[in-house]
Design an enzyme around this catalytic site. Structure first.
Site, PDB file in Angstrom:
ATOM      1  N   GLU A   1       3.436 -10.096  11.518  1.00 62.76           N
ATOM      2  CA  GLU A   1       2.620  -9.268  10.005  1.00 62.76           C
ATOM      3  C   GLU A   1       3.802  -9.070   8.836  1.00 62.76           C
ATOM      4  O   GLU A   1       3.982  -9.593   7.718  1.00 62.76           O
ATOM      5  CB  GLU A   1       1.477  -8.200  10.108  1.00 62.76           C
TER       6      GLU A   1
ATOM      7  N   ASP B   1       0.581  -1.384   0.731  1.00 61.33           N
ATOM      8  CA  ASP B   1      -0.314  -0.486   0.248  1.00 61.33           C
ATOM      9  C   ASP B   1       0.956   1.250  -0.098  1.00 61.33           C
ATOM     10  O   ASP B   1       0.800   2.030  -0.422  1.00 61.33           O
ATOM     11  CB  ASP B   1      -0.958   0.301   1.210  1.00 61.33           C
TER      12      ASP B   1
HETATM   13  C1  9WN Z   1      -5.757  -2.404   2.402  1.00 57.49           C
HETATM   14  C2  9WN Z   1      -4.395  -7.794   4.315  1.00 57.49           C
HETATM   15  C3  9WN Z   1      -4.649  -6.591   3.729  1.00 57.49           C
HETATM   16  C4  9WN Z   1      -2.675  -7.087   2.961  1.00 57.49           C
HETATM   17  C5  9WN Z   1      -2.123  -6.308   2.062  1.00 57.49           C
HETATM   18  C6  9WN Z   1      -1.992  -5.090   2.889  1.00 57.49           C
HETATM   19  C7  9WN Z   1      -3.240  -4.696   4.256  1.00 57.49           C
HETATM   20  C8  9WN Z   1      -5.402  -3.765   4.250  1.00 57.49           C
HETATM   21  C9  9WN Z   1      -4.772  -2.059   5.233  1.00 57.49           C
HETATM   22  O1  9WN Z   1      -3.428  -5.454   4.501  1.00 57.49           O
HETATM   23  O2  9WN Z   1      -3.603  -4.311   3.431  1.00 57.49           O
HETATM   24  O3  9WN Z   1      -6.119  -3.261   2.160  1.00 57.49           O
HETATM   25  O4  9WN Z   1      -6.273  -2.189   5.962  1.00 57.49           O
HETATM   26  O5  9WN Z   1      -3.601  -1.619   5.846  1.00 57.49           O
HETATM   27  O6  9WN Z   1      -1.427  -4.297   2.839  1.00 57.49           O
HETATM   28  O7  9WN Z   1      -0.771  -6.328   1.355  1.00 57.49           O
HETATM   29  O8  9WN Z   1      -3.697  -8.131   1.289  1.00 57.49           O
HETATM   30  O9  9WN Z   1      -3.768  -8.742   5.080  1.00 57.49           O
END
Ligand code: 9WN
Length: 451
Positions: free
Chosen positions: A423, A188
């Site tokens: 994570e 992100d």
């Molecule tokens: C937005 C779920 C997701 C991953 C992404 C990670 C994070 C979300 C957030 O979490 O993104 O989609 O709320 O930050 O960046 O890679 O799929 O684990």
């Protein structure tokens, strides 16, 4: 990583049976605790719904230990596929309270869009690693019969996922897919998006009107900033207000980027589909032909001979972005990447920027660790993530670098041995960051231990 971590890492990585069994138990317990009826949540606290590429990575791990769940995981995600073929990046669990995650269904309003499923979803996608994951889940399965049935059921949906990307997301008409939001990259707040994001008009102050869910569960210093979030919301609103139609992208959308990882996954999916087609009795030929065209387009549009790596292309300026992130290494997963470029990526991987070695002294970072704006704690701007290391390792194995792949494997196992199924991890010390019980870390650890 400290000495104790390195010692445990070596014990686990070189076959210390007791440690490997303890790690395997930890991973299975993490996945079991995150299982929710028909899918696995990435994290109970931070991400309590279903995420697209998480489910793909998770299925690879589940295939070994809970094979039936691996296929349910993928099936539940693909039940939320839109009529146009897009696989949404979030499938919301209707049983959860409003506010369980931000931005929730009230922001996305998928129910207003013809062709969206009954369950509420986001309107974005994530890297299409699902065909590869399905193929690996089949290969990892203890019993091939139900696994083949799972593959057969999924195949048409995987083909439709690729068709959506090829038909609707090739905005430049160059054979590559563009992402319309940084969330679609999965990385992100990567520095890769700083240049295109700087052109998105937004002010951090708009976030006063919202309550961010992530910063109540994780340290704000480890997460994207409020200005990042203000821009994320502005881009969502632009897409949503055009009914998530891709026809308006070229003229009206503020963020359009061709990402090396997304496109590498897009190409790897065609390679995987060719193998799946052969298994389920379909013609692999068209998949092979598409895979070759994607690799050729990646080389033509995103490979930078000056830096010897792949860089995202900002379609708003038609320029390659300059930040050197780990995204650039991921086209190594393409089996047909020519030797010249594969060799250049290995040079980049081994450089001081990324430090891949047969004996790694620190984990693989997500960003050039020599860059002045390298941030060891902030999410995708430095920390080490297992899914990225796992992809790079697949690429190193595929291009004939078993010693480097083994070094990366040991380093990744060492991270979990030292800190648990976090994570992400501090790229110098290996300390655990973000969610302490993260599903894809557990799932991919199982895959690494099995190799
Ligand atoms: C937005 C779920 C997701 C991953 C992404 C990670 C994070 C979300 C957030 O979490 O993104 O989609 O709320 O930050 O960046 O890679 O799929 O684990």
């Amino acid at each position: 990583m400290g000495d104790a971590g390195a010692t445990r890492a070596d014990a686990a990585g070189t076959g210390g049976p007791a440690d490997a069994a303890v790690l395997r138990r930890l991973a299975v317990d993490t996945l079991d605790a995150n299982w929710e009826h028909d899918h696995t949540v990435p994290s109970r606290t931070l991400y309590p719904h279903q995420w697209s590429w998480d489910s793909a990575f998770i299925a690879i791990g589940l295939a070994q230990v809970r094979p039936e769940r691996a296929w349910r995981e993928l099936a539940s995600l693909f039940r939320a596929q839109w009529a146009d073929g897009r696989v949404p990046h979030i499938v919301f669990n209707p049983a959860l309270r409003v506010g369980a995650y931000f931005p929730g269904p009230e922001m996305w309003r998928s129910a207003d869009v013809p062709g969206a499923p009954t369950v509420a979803t986001s309107g974005l996608v994530q890297p299409p690693v699902h065909a590869l994951a399905a193929l690996l889940a089949y290969r990892r399965a203890p019993d091939p019969t139900p696994a083949l049935a799972g593959l057969r059921r999924l195949y048409p949906a995987l083909v439709a996922q690729q068709r959506y990307l090829a038909d609707r997301r090739d905005v430049a008409g160059d054979g590559l897919v563009c992402i319309v939001h940084p969330w679609e990259s999965g990385l992100d707040n990567s520095p890769a998006w700083d240049e295109p994001m700087a052109a998105v008009p937004a002010e951090a102050a708009v976030m006063r009107a919202y309550r961010r869910h992530d910063t109540t569960h994780a340290d704000a210093a480890h997460r994207p900033t409020d200005l990042d979030y203000a821009r994320y919301l502005a881009i969502v609103a632009a897409y949503r207000d055009h009914g998530y139609s891709d026809r308006h992208l070229a003229t009206a959308h503020p963020f359009l980027v061709e990402c090396p990882l997304f496109n590498a996954a897009f190409g790897a999916a065609e390679h995987a589909l060719a193998e799946i087609a052969a298994l389920v009795g379909d013609d692999p030929g068209p998949h092979r032909a598409r895979a070759a065209r994607i690799t050729e387009a990646l080389l033509r549009r995103l490979y930078d001979p000056e830096t010897g790596t792949f860089q995202p292309r900002d379609l708003r300026t038609d320029r390659l972005v300059s930040a050197r992130t780990v995204l650039g290494l991921t086209p190594l997963i393409l089996p047909d990447l020519p030797t010249r470029q594969a060799d250049a990526l290995v040079v980049e991987a081994r450089s001081a920027r990324f430090g891949v070695a047969s004996l790694m002294d620190r984990p693989l970072p997500t960003y050039d660790r020599t860059a002045p704006d390298f941030e060891p704690l902030r999410y995708w701007r430095g920390p080490s993530w297992l899914n990225i290391g796992w992809l790079v390792r697949c690429g190193l194995l595929g291009h004939g670098h078993p010693e480097l792949a083994a070094g990366l494997r040991r380093s990744m196992i060492g991270l979990v041995a030292g800190a648990g199924c976090h994570e992400y991890f501090h790229p110098d010390t290996g300390a655990g960051l973000g969610s302490p019980a993260f599903s894809w870390t557990a799932a991919l650890l199982l895959d690494l231990l099995a190799d």
